[in-house]
Each structure stands twice: as structure tokens, then as C-alpha cells.
Design a protein around this motif. Structure first.
Motif, mmCIF file in Angstrom:
data_model
loop_
_atom_site.group_PDB
_atom_site.id
_atom_site.type_symbol
_atom_site.label_atom_id
_atom_site.label_comp_id
_atom_site.label_asym_id
_atom_site.label_seq_id
_atom_site.Cartn_x
_atom_site.Cartn_y
_atom_site.Cartn_z
ATOM 1 N N VAL A 43 0.769 -1.241 -0.029
ATOM 2 C CA VAL A 43 0.083 0.049 -0.031
ATOM 3 C C VAL A 43 0.823 1.053 -0.224
ATOM 4 C CG1 VAL A 43 -1.907 1.451 1.275
ATOM 5 C CG2 VAL A 43 -1.942 -1.187 1.363
ATOM 6 N N HIS A 44 1.949 1.010 0.619
ATOM 7 C CA HIS A 44 3.079 2.174 0.686
ATOM 8 C C HIS A 44 3.398 2.714 -0.765
ATOM 9 C CE1 HIS A 44 6.946 4.064 1.022
ATOM 10 N NE2 HIS A 44 6.408 4.765 2.051
ATOM 11 N N THR A 45 3.727 1.390 -1.546
ATOM 12 C CA THR A 45 4.215 1.842 -2.867
ATOM 13 C C THR A 45 3.140 2.289 -3.652
ATOM 14 O OG1 THR A 45 5.908 -0.040 -2.737
ATOM 15 C CG2 THR A 45 5.121 0.713 -4.988
ATOM 16 N N GLU A 47 0.559 4.017 -2.653
ATOM 17 C CA GLU A 47 0.462 5.637 -1.949
ATOM 18 C C GLU A 47 1.482 6.599 -2.889
ATOM 19 O OE1 GLU A 47 0.277 8.213 1.940
ATOM 20 O OE2 GLU A 47 0.821 6.032 2.110
ATOM 21 N N HIS A 48 2.770 6.068 -3.103
ATOM 22 C CA HIS A 48 3.900 6.796 -3.438
ATOM 23 C C HIS A 48 3.627 6.917 -4.963
ATOM 24 C CE1 HIS A 48 7.944 8.115 -3.735
ATOM 25 N NE2 HIS A 48 8.477 7.302 -4.325
ATOM 26 N N LEU A 49 3.226 6.030 -5.913
ATOM 27 C CA LEU A 49 2.759 6.088 -7.135
ATOM 28 C C LEU A 49 1.775 7.118 -7.449
ATOM 29 C CD1 LEU A 49 2.853 2.385 -8.499
ATOM 30 C CD2 LEU A 49 4.140 4.478 -9.210
ATOM 31 N N CYS A 50 0.845 6.851 -6.436
ATOM 32 C CA CYS A 50 -0.638 7.990 -6.643
ATOM 33 C C CYS A 50 0.131 9.568 -6.264
ATOM 34 C CB CYS A 50 -1.493 7.654 -5.422
ATOM 35 S SG CYS A 50 -2.370 6.148 -6.106
ATOM 36 N N ASN A 51 0.932 9.654 -5.352
ATOM 37 C CA ASN A 51 1.356 10.971 -5.287
ATOM 38 C C ASN A 51 2.532 11.526 -6.288
ATOM 39 O OD1 ASN A 51 0.325 11.499 -2.741
ATOM 40 N ND2 ASN A 51 2.094 10.541 -1.572
ATOM 41 N N ILE A 52 3.077 10.384 -6.769
ATOM 42 C CA ILE A 52 3.889 11.035 -8.032
ATOM 43 C C ILE A 52 3.070 11.489 -9.271
ATOM 44 C CG2 ILE A 52 5.567 10.200 -9.702
ATOM 45 C CD1 ILE A 52 6.803 8.331 -7.447
ATOM 46 N N LEU A 53 1.865 10.467 -9.549
ATOM 47 C CA LEU A 53 1.303 10.627 -10.767
ATOM 48 C C LEU A 53 0.031 11.701 -10.412
ATOM 49 C CD1 LEU A 53 1.600 6.999 -11.767
ATOM 50 C CD2 LEU A 53 2.742 9.000 -12.903
ATOM 51 N N ASP A 54 -0.048 11.928 -9.142
ATOM 52 C CA ASP A 54 -1.189 12.993 -8.949
ATOM 53 C C ASP A 54 -2.645 12.156 -9.321
ATOM 54 O OD1 ASP A 54 -2.899 15.037 -7.707
ATOM 55 O OD2 ASP A 54 -2.633 16.143 -9.699
ATOM 56 N N CYS A 55 -2.959 11.257 -8.637
ATOM 57 C CA CYS A 55 -3.867 10.243 -9.273
ATOM 58 C C CYS A 55 -4.450 9.268 -7.657
ATOM 59 C CB CYS A 55 -3.655 9.093 -10.312
ATOM 60 S SG CYS A 55 -2.386 7.935 -9.802
ATOM 61 N N THR A 56 -5.383 8.454 -8.194
ATOM 62 C CA THR A 56 -6.087 7.620 -7.225
ATOM 63 C C THR A 56 -5.706 6.202 -7.450
ATOM 64 O OG1 THR A 56 -8.003 7.236 -8.376
ATOM 65 C CG2 THR A 56 -8.054 9.160 -6.999
ATOM 66 N N PRO A 57 -5.633 5.332 -6.550
ATOM 67 C CA PRO A 57 -5.501 3.925 -6.775
ATOM 68 C C PRO A 57 -6.134 3.427 -7.859
ATOM 69 C CG PRO A 57 -5.775 4.225 -4.400
ATOM 70 C CD PRO A 57 -6.065 5.382 -4.873
ATOM 71 N N ASN A 58 -7.276 3.691 -8.270
ATOM 72 C CA ASN A 58 -8.113 3.265 -9.327
ATOM 73 C C ASN A 58 -7.424 3.773 -10.809
ATOM 74 O OD1 ASN A 58 -9.948 1.910 -7.900
ATOM 75 N ND2 ASN A 58 -11.529 3.526 -8.161
ATOM 76 N N ASP A 59 -6.782 4.703 -10.809
ATOM 77 C CA ASP A 59 -5.828 5.142 -11.992
ATOM 78 C C ASP A 59 -4.571 4.121 -11.975
ATOM 79 O OD1 ASP A 59 -7.815 7.015 -12.509
ATOM 80 O OD2 ASP A 59 -6.530 8.404 -10.995
ATOM 81 N N VAL A 60 -4.231 3.373 -11.175
ATOM 82 C CA VAL A 60 -3.010 2.570 -11.090
ATOM 83 C C VAL A 60 -3.071 1.150 -11.299
ATOM 84 C CG1 VAL A 60 -0.842 1.964 -9.545
ATOM 85 C CG2 VAL A 60 -1.861 4.451 -9.582
ATOM 86 N N ILE A 61 -3.965 0.431 -10.484
ATOM 87 C CA ILE A 61 -4.413 -0.703 -10.801
ATOM 88 C C ILE A 61 -6.073 -1.007 -11.156
ATOM 89 C CG2 ILE A 61 -2.516 -1.587 -9.257
ATOM 90 C CD1 ILE A 61 -4.913 -1.785 -7.029
ATOM 91 N N GLU A 62 -6.190 -2.153 -11.649
ATOM 92 C CA GLU A 62 -7.357 -2.594 -11.982
ATOM 93 C C GLU A 62 -7.663 -3.938 -11.575
ATOM 94 O OE1 GLU A 62 -8.966 -2.707 -16.025
ATOM 95 O OE2 GLU A 62 -7.193 -3.686 -16.504
ATOM 96 N N PHE A 63 -8.997 -4.617 -10.951
ATOM 97 C CA PHE A 63 -9.166 -5.719 -10.265
ATOM 98 C C PHE A 63 -9.710 -6.590 -11.380
ATOM 99 C CE2 PHE A 63 -11.567 -9.218 -8.100
ATOM 100 C CZ PHE A 63 -10.760 -9.763 -7.634
#
Length: 68
Positions: A43-45, A47-63
């Protein structure tokens, strides 16, 4: 199953490469490899990605539900 397809699309759109994540943001190359192979990250990673890309978790992964 987790897919990072949204992450790769977002990174391409923003002009951020995996090399940038490693060199500028101190990502471990193993973490990048895990994401390329759709393996879990902390989750830390996320969060780090979301901060860098200025996005939400849904913008990073999909289930993706596996068929049973």
C-alpha cells in the motif's frame, strides 16, 4: 487478478518512464518488475505512485475477476 494496465497508460500519458521511477523517485527495480508481471505491491508503494502521478489507486490498478 491485479492488472497495472491503467498505470502504464497513465505513465505514458504523463511522460514518466520506469527509469524515471527508479532514478528520480528511488523505486526498487524489483518493484517495477513485480508490477510488469502483475504481482502485488505494498500500500505504501501504491500511495507513493499516486503522489507522483497525482492520481487515485483506481488510476494505477484494476481488479480482474477470475472465472470460476
Amino acid at each position: 487478478m491485479i492488472s497495472y494496465k491503467p498505470l502504464w497508460k497513465l505513465m505514458e500519458k504523463q511522460g514518466i518512464t520506469t527509469y524515471t521511477l527508479i532514478t528520480k523517485y528511488n523505486f526498487n527495480p524489483r518493484t517495477i518488475n513485480n508490477m510488469k508481471h502483475n504481482k502485488g505491491i505494498t500500500v505504501h508503494t501504491l500511495e507513493h505512485l499516486c503522489n507522483i502521478l497525482d492520481c487515485t489507486p483506481n488510476d494505477v490498478i484494476e481488479f480482474i475477476k477470475s472465472g470460476k
